[in-house]
Design an enzyme around this catalytic site. Structure first.
Site, mmCIF file in Angstrom:
data_model
loop_
_atom_site.group_PDB
_atom_site.id
_atom_site.type_symbol
_atom_site.label_atom_id
_atom_site.label_comp_id
_atom_site.label_asym_id
_atom_site.label_seq_id
_atom_site.Cartn_x
_atom_site.Cartn_y
_atom_site.Cartn_z
ATOM 1 N N ILE A 1 25.132 43.438 82.780
ATOM 2 C CA ILE A 1 24.641 43.898 81.621
ATOM 3 C C ILE A 1 25.785 44.564 80.792
ATOM 4 O O ILE A 1 25.896 44.314 79.393
ATOM 5 C CB ILE A 1 23.403 44.706 81.969
ATOM 6 C CG1 ILE A 1 22.220 44.160 82.365
ATOM 7 C CG2 ILE A 1 22.883 45.330 80.663
ATOM 8 C CD1 ILE A 1 21.140 45.011 83.140
ATOM 9 N N LYS B 1 30.050 46.334 81.186
ATOM 10 C CA LYS B 1 31.090 46.562 82.094
ATOM 11 C C LYS B 1 32.081 47.562 81.359
ATOM 12 O O LYS B 1 32.375 47.116 80.185
ATOM 13 C CB LYS B 1 31.732 45.289 82.280
ATOM 14 C CG LYS B 1 32.820 45.701 83.283
ATOM 15 C CD LYS B 1 33.442 44.166 83.636
ATOM 16 C CE LYS B 1 34.682 44.273 84.812
ATOM 17 N NZ LYS B 1 34.160 45.182 85.852
ATOM 18 N N GLY B 2 32.131 48.850 81.891
ATOM 19 C CA GLY B 2 33.129 49.567 81.400
ATOM 20 C C GLY B 2 34.300 50.098 82.223
ATOM 21 O O GLY B 2 34.348 49.366 83.423
ATOM 22 N N VAL C 1 27.169 47.904 84.875
ATOM 23 C CA VAL C 1 25.621 47.991 85.242
ATOM 24 C C VAL C 1 25.381 46.465 85.179
ATOM 25 O O VAL C 1 25.803 45.507 84.346
ATOM 26 C CB VAL C 1 24.988 48.466 83.664
ATOM 27 C CG1 VAL C 1 23.429 48.220 83.861
ATOM 28 C CG2 VAL C 1 25.329 49.899 83.555
ATOM 29 N N LYS D 1 23.334 50.564 88.173
ATOM 30 C CA LYS D 1 24.834 51.205 87.841
ATOM 31 C C LYS D 1 25.636 51.449 89.059
ATOM 32 O O LYS D 1 25.206 52.497 89.597
ATOM 33 C CB LYS D 1 24.195 52.491 87.023
ATOM 34 C CG LYS D 1 25.424 53.280 86.258
ATOM 35 C CD LYS D 1 25.173 54.413 85.490
ATOM 36 C CE LYS D 1 26.095 55.037 85.143
ATOM 37 N NZ LYS D 1 25.875 56.292 84.410
ATOM 38 N N ASP E 1 23.231 63.368 74.947
ATOM 39 C CA ASP E 1 23.837 62.064 74.511
ATOM 40 C C ASP E 1 22.732 61.130 73.613
ATOM 41 O O ASP E 1 22.544 59.980 74.137
ATOM 42 C CB ASP E 1 24.340 61.228 75.689
ATOM 43 C CG ASP E 1 25.540 60.115 75.457
ATOM 44 O OD1 ASP E 1 25.827 60.274 74.312
ATOM 45 O OD2 ASP E 1 25.699 59.266 76.374
#
Length: 442
Positions: free
Chosen positions: A28, A30-31, A36, A51, A151
């Protein structure tokens, strides 16, 4: 089509246990420090969101430690509310932490507004009021448990399904904090996304639950107009936030209700003690159960949100490219974040500022300069801002920014297009064109 390696998750004992129970379907988000996934439970065939946090990278990132992961898990596990993404399970080890949430079929709220409007769905004040009420109910619940979300932004607001009556789901508790008592304050420090930060957060003062309510005001402004109340360079955004300087003039504000604008001004109040609480908001006429705001379609707002989404997509793609492992080796403290990027939000994980601002590494300065200029370009493209006296200084700063000039001069096509838009206003607002030096507007 993603390669097999793109789908691969960290090969550890924790992941082996995860794979025993869940089949990873696709990525879903990608960091640089977490990914995720959408996954299917092998026994029930039910879909979940997973996650996965790389603990080693998390510990190396600026302002983060393993304790922060444990705090996130503890907070998520303690929250059960219909408008919050629900944590169902955790598989944790020394190398990776997998957090399993209920799957949310809809995407973030701004993308859903545009998508549904394109399919004939009416987007109106009544719809915006419905979403804002659900968000505030979720925050009222969190605040009752002494938790500050910190946030609130479009990326963290999803719609639960593809249905037109889908409820809102708030996520993104990675930087949430639990206070010991209702009277305790969060320690000073700029946390979150600059465009959504409350004045007291920007000013590095102690803050509490009311910081979330300011962020709700920013989001409400966006959902009603399709624009952010504070735009421009990060420094200019901070200045406008601390002074509470934003505009409710011109279109589309001229045909939005007084009730909506009244609640908005009570949320975007610089003094946190005078700012509306969640409880006060829920009693306001614009959110009252017996009141039905206008059901007239907000066509201009939808178009503005569409343009906002395009800038977010562009930023997200650039951030993802720069943060690619081929470009950014360990340590990962230098990964590019969204805290100074255009649009105030990103469609990407791990982009929220979590502590003291860190100077940009030398190899990223050029990328950040170009990206930061996108907000200034958006100001020049926005005709309504040119004619709005309340944002005159914003436009003036963009026009007088020498670094911005150089970026424009390297792209003659873009330069000519911007000035084709600005020229009609040269006679009306000649003072705006005083700082362009050798640039000929004739």
């Amino acid at each position: 089509m993603r390669s097999q390696q793109d789908w691969r998750i960290i090969d550890t004992e924790e992941t082996a246990l995860l794979s025993h129970h869940y089949q990873i379907a696709d990525i879903i988000e990608k960091g640089p420090i977490c990914t995720v996934y959408r996954a299917i439970h092998r026994n029930t065939s039910k879909t979940y969101t997973i996650k996965s946090i790389d603990v080693r990278k998390y510990n190396l990132a600026a302002g983060l430690s393993e304790k922060d992961i444990h705090k996130e898990v503890e907070i998520c596990a303690s929250l059960t509310h219909p408008f919050l993404c629900q944590l169902r399970d955790v598989i944790e080890g020394p190398n990776v932490v997998h957090m399993i949430f209920d799957y949310v079929e809809g995407s973030d709220i701004c993308f859903e507004v545009v998508k549904r409007a394109g399919s004939g769905f009416v987007y109106s004040e009544a719809v915006a009021s419905h979403y804002i009420r659900q968000l505030i109910e979720a925050l009222q619940y969190m605040h009752s448990k002494n938790i500050v979300h910190r946030d609130i932004r479009p990326h963290n607001l999803l719609l639960s399904s593809k249905d037109n009556n889908a409820s809102l789901k708030l996520r993104g508790s990675s930087i949430a904090i639990r206070l010991d008592t209702p009277d305790q304050k969060c320690p000073p420090g700029r946390v979150g996304i600059p465009h959504f930060m409350a004045p007291e957060v920007v000013a590095n003062q102690d803050y509490d639950f009311q910081a979330d309510m300011w962020s709700v005001g920013v989001l409400m402004y966006l959902l009603l107009s399709g624009k952010l109340p504070f735009t421009g360079s990060k420094e200019h955004v901070y200045e406008c936030i601390t002074e509470g300087k934003y505009s409710l003039h011109g279109s589309p504000w001229c045909y939005l209700s007084d009730a909506a604008k009244d609640l908005l001004t009570r949320l975007l109040t610089v003094d946190p003690k005078a700012r509306f609480t969640a409880e006060q908001c829920l009693k306001h006429i614009w959110l009252a159960d017996k009141t039905v705001p206008s059901r007239k379609h907000l066509n201009e707002t939808v178009e503005n949100i569409r343009q906002y989404n395009q800038r977010r997509k562009l930023k997200s793609n650039i951030i993802a490219t720069v943060n690619n492992a081929r470009w950014n080796k360990f340590p990962v403290y230098s990964f590019l974040s969204a805290d100074s990027m255009p649009g105030g939000d990103a469609c990407d994980s791990d982009c929220t500022q979590r502590g003291p601002e860190v100077s940009t590494s030398e190899d990223m300065v050029g990328v950040e300069s170009v990206l930061s200029s996108l907000d200034q370009m958006a100001v020049l493209f926005d005709r309504s801002l040119v004619m709005d006296a309340a944002t005159d200084d914003e436009l003036q700063k963009a026009l007088n920014d020498r670094e911005f000039h150089e970026i424009l001069l390297t792209n003659e096509t873009l330069f000519e297009h911007i000035f084709s838009l600005l020229l009609p206003y040269k006679e009306i607002e000649p003072k705006l064109f005083g700082g362009w030096g050798r640039m000929d507007l004739e």
